[in-house]
Scaffold this active site. Structure first.
Site, PDB file in Angstrom:
ATOM      1  N   SER A  45      77.892 -56.443 -57.853  1.00 21.72           N
ATOM      2  CA  SER A  45      76.718 -56.690 -58.691  1.00 21.72           C
ATOM      3  C   SER A  45      75.505 -56.964 -57.809  1.00 21.72           C
ATOM      4  O   SER A  45      75.643 -57.549 -56.722  1.00 21.72           O
ATOM      5  CB  SER A  45      76.950 -57.911 -59.585  1.00 21.72           C
ATOM      6  OG  SER A  45      75.749 -58.282 -60.240  1.00 21.72           O
ATOM      7  N   TYR A  82      78.582 -67.151 -60.527  1.00 25.56           N
ATOM      8  CA  TYR A  82      78.920 -65.729 -60.627  1.00 25.56           C
ATOM      9  C   TYR A  82      78.414 -64.975 -59.397  1.00 25.56           C
ATOM     10  O   TYR A  82      79.155 -64.182 -58.790  1.00 25.56           O
ATOM     11  CB  TYR A  82      78.283 -65.160 -61.903  1.00 25.56           C
ATOM     12  CG  TYR A  82      78.364 -63.655 -62.028  1.00 25.56           C
ATOM     13  CD1 TYR A  82      79.558 -63.040 -62.413  1.00 25.56           C
ATOM     14  CD2 TYR A  82      77.253 -62.845 -61.790  1.00 25.56           C
ATOM     15  CE1 TYR A  82      79.632 -61.657 -62.539  1.00 25.56           C
ATOM     16  CE2 TYR A  82      77.327 -61.470 -61.923  1.00 25.56           C
ATOM     17  CZ  TYR A  82      78.518 -60.881 -62.298  1.00 25.56           C
ATOM     18  OH  TYR A  82      78.594 -59.506 -62.422  1.00 25.56           O
TER      19      TYR A  82
HETATM   20  N1  LIG Z   1      77.635 -56.329 -67.511  1.00 25.21           N
HETATM   21  C1  LIG Z   1      76.775 -56.550 -66.521  1.00 25.21           C
HETATM   22  O1  LIG Z   1      75.594 -56.911 -66.719  1.00 25.21           O
HETATM   23  C2  LIG Z   1      77.237 -56.347 -65.094  1.00 25.21           C
HETATM   24  C3  LIG Z   1      76.284 -56.256 -64.092  1.00 25.21           C
HETATM   25  C4  LIG Z   1      76.704 -56.081 -62.784  1.00 25.21           C
HETATM   26  C5  LIG Z   1      78.058 -56.005 -62.494  1.00 25.21           C
HETATM   27  N2  LIG Z   1      78.963 -56.112 -63.500  1.00 25.21           N
HETATM   28  C6  LIG Z   1      80.380 -56.087 -63.130  1.00 25.21           C
HETATM   29  O2  LIG Z   1      80.948 -54.866 -63.522  1.00 25.21           O
HETATM   30  C7  LIG Z   1      82.305 -55.059 -63.924  1.00 25.21           C
HETATM   31  C8  LIG Z   1      82.496 -54.499 -65.315  1.00 25.21           C
HETATM   32  O3  LIG Z   1      81.530 -55.099 -66.161  1.00 25.21           O
HETATM   33  P1  LIG Z   1      81.529 -54.822 -67.722  1.00 25.21           P
HETATM   34  O4  LIG Z   1      80.169 -55.136 -68.235  1.00 25.21           O
HETATM   35  O5  LIG Z   1      82.140 -53.505 -67.979  1.00 25.21           O
HETATM   36  O6  LIG Z   1      82.532 -55.955 -68.170  1.00 25.21           O
HETATM   37  P2  LIG Z   1      83.137 -56.294 -69.623  1.00 25.21           P
HETATM   38  O7  LIG Z   1      82.878 -55.204 -70.575  1.00 25.21           O
HETATM   39  O8  LIG Z   1      82.720 -57.687 -69.935  1.00 25.21           O
HETATM   40  O9  LIG Z   1      84.689 -56.284 -69.265  1.00 25.21           O
HETATM   41  C9  LIG Z   1      85.228 -57.211 -68.372  1.00 25.21           C
HETATM   42  C10 LIG Z   1      86.660 -56.802 -68.114  1.00 25.21           C
HETATM   43  O10 LIG Z   1      87.254 -57.765 -67.241  1.00 25.21           O
HETATM   44  C11 LIG Z   1      88.526 -58.058 -67.782  1.00 25.21           C
HETATM   45  N3  LIG Z   1      89.039 -59.339 -67.348  1.00 25.21           N
HETATM   46  C12 LIG Z   1      88.441 -60.552 -67.401  1.00 25.21           C
HETATM   47  N4  LIG Z   1      89.282 -61.491 -66.928  1.00 25.21           N
HETATM   48  C13 LIG Z   1      90.411 -60.840 -66.569  1.00 25.21           C
HETATM   49  C14 LIG Z   1      91.644 -61.244 -66.017  1.00 25.21           C
HETATM   50  N5  LIG Z   1      91.912 -62.533 -65.741  1.00 25.21           N
HETATM   51  N6  LIG Z   1      92.587 -60.307 -65.750  1.00 25.21           N
HETATM   52  C15 LIG Z   1      92.370 -59.009 -66.039  1.00 25.21           C
HETATM   53  N7  LIG Z   1      91.224 -58.557 -66.574  1.00 25.21           N
HETATM   54  C16 LIG Z   1      90.265 -59.467 -66.828  1.00 25.21           C
HETATM   55  C17 LIG Z   1      88.331 -58.032 -69.279  1.00 25.21           C
HETATM   56  O11 LIG Z   1      89.581 -57.961 -69.906  1.00 25.21           O
HETATM   57  P3  LIG Z   1      89.917 -58.721 -71.295  1.00 25.21           P
HETATM   58  O12 LIG Z   1      89.739 -57.670 -72.340  1.00 25.21           O
HETATM   59  O13 LIG Z   1      91.333 -59.147 -71.137  1.00 25.21           O
HETATM   60  O14 LIG Z   1      88.961 -59.879 -71.415  1.00 25.21           O
HETATM   61  C18 LIG Z   1      87.516 -56.749 -69.389  1.00 25.21           C
HETATM   62  O15 LIG Z   1      88.370 -55.637 -69.302  1.00 25.21           O
HETATM   63  C19 LIG Z   1      82.569 -56.566 -63.811  1.00 25.21           C
HETATM   64  O16 LIG Z   1      83.141 -56.847 -62.565  1.00 25.21           O
HETATM   65  C20 LIG Z   1      81.179 -57.153 -63.858  1.00 25.21           C
HETATM   66  O17 LIG Z   1      81.105 -58.391 -63.181  1.00 25.21           O
HETATM   67  C21 LIG Z   1      78.596 -56.252 -64.791  1.00 25.21           C
END
Ligand SMILES: NC(=O)c1ccc[n+]([C@@H]2O[C@H](COP(=O)([O-])OP(=O)(O)OC[C@H]3O[C@@H](n4cnc5c(N)ncnc54)[C@H](OP(=O)(O)O)[C@@H]3O)[C@@H](O)[C@H]2O)c1
Length: 251
Positions: A145, A158
């Site tokens: 990120s 975070y």
């Molecule tokens: N969204 C943003 O603004 C943003 C910005 C920069 C980077 N990112 C990064 O990009 C990645 C994907 O983001 P996203 O927005 O697609 O996320 P998201 O839609 O919130 O999904 C998060 C995922 O992480 C899984 N997860 C959380 N805790 C877990 C655990 N203990 N074991 C296994 N899986 C777990 C969730 O599974 P469950 O269904 O089981 O909860 C879900 O599949 C993340 O690493 C995030 O930090 C996001």
């Protein structure tokens, strides 16, 4: 034996099988010819629904139980995926944002953010890196990120977990350099749902745009992908700000 991995990936392993970015990327890669998707995540109706949606797009989808917070189970969960056949692309897409205000006053919640985003990824990343190396080819895409570049007051728990993840992924990429396995670090800005007012378009993006940038990065053999691309310059300026100025300008 190393094999030519320059074509689009045919088989994917998505760690974080309900992740919006992970699923947008899987959809995009299925449209480009991916035929087998392993969706790894905590068992839930959402994971099954995601599997159903990708199946409807023409891929064979297998769900795999995976909990980032239980690294001792990772070998038993992920080993069979690699034993079943080559995996061209691993997408490390799990992560939690936490709640900064709450987590500051509840250290165990803060630790959970760090354990999910950092130590969970260290365990799974090393395991997948070794498995890809064993098969002689493949790419590990790590969702870092922009928040990890310089941790802000507003989300330093975070941000620090992503800083650790980012450094780990770069090091793993260097360790695997020349083996036929690549690590691509992806640094999105704030990811908004499509339709949400965008604000500053230099800093925000959508899951679909991150997926498109990942696909392009794979084609180009990029080591680092910023989404949107303009973030690279913005964050390089932010990184260089003296701390008093950074504290005043960036919240
Ligand atoms: N969204 C943003 O603004 C943003 C910005 C920069 C980077 N990112 C990064 O990009 C990645 C994907 O983001 P996203 O927005 O697609 O996320 P998201 O839609 O919130 O999904 C998060 C995922 O992480 C899984 N997860 C959380 N805790 C877990 C655990 N203990 N074991 C296994 N899986 C777990 C969730 O599974 P469950 O269904 O089981 O909860 C879900 O599949 C993340 O690493 C995030 O930090 C996001």
């Amino acid at each position: 034996m190393p094999k030519d991995a320059s074509g689009p990936p045919r088989s994917l392993l998505v760690l974080g099988g309900t992740s919006a970015i992970g699923l947008a990327t899987a959809r995009r890669l299925i449209a480009r010819g991916a035929r087998l998707v392993h969706l790894a995540g905590r068992p839930s109706p959402a994971l099954e629904k995601a599997a159903g949606e990708l199946t409807a797009l023409g891929a064979e989808v297998r769900t795999v139980p995976f909990d980032a917070l239980d690294p001792e189970s990772h070998q038993a969960s992920l080993g069979p995926v690699f034993a079943a056949g080559d995996v061209d692309l691993v997408l490390l897409a799990f992560g939690i944002a936490g709640d900064q205000a709450r987590d500051e006053s509840r250290p165990l919640d803060a630790v959970r953010v760090a354990q999910t985003n950092y130590t969970g990824a260290v365990g799974a990343g090393l395991l997948c890196g070794a498995a890809l190396q064993e098969q002689g080819h493949g790419t590990l895409v790590v969702l870092s990120s922009a928040a990890g570049v310089r941790a802000r007051r507003a989300d330093f728990i975070y941000g620090s977990s992503k800083a650790g993840l980012d450094a780990f992924a770069q090091g793993l990429g260097d360790a695997l350099y020349g083996t036929g396995v690549r690590v691509m670090v992806v640094r999105p800005g704030t990811v908004l749902d499509p339709g949400t007012p965008r604000g500053d378009a230099r800093l925000t993006t959508t899951p679909g745009q991150v997926a498109a940038a990942i696909e392009l990065g794979l084609r180009r053999g990029s080591e680092t992908v910023w989404v949107p691309g303009g973030l690279r310059l913005v964050m390089s300026a932010v990184r260089g700000l003296p701390r008093p100025l950074f504290r005043r300008l960036v919240v």
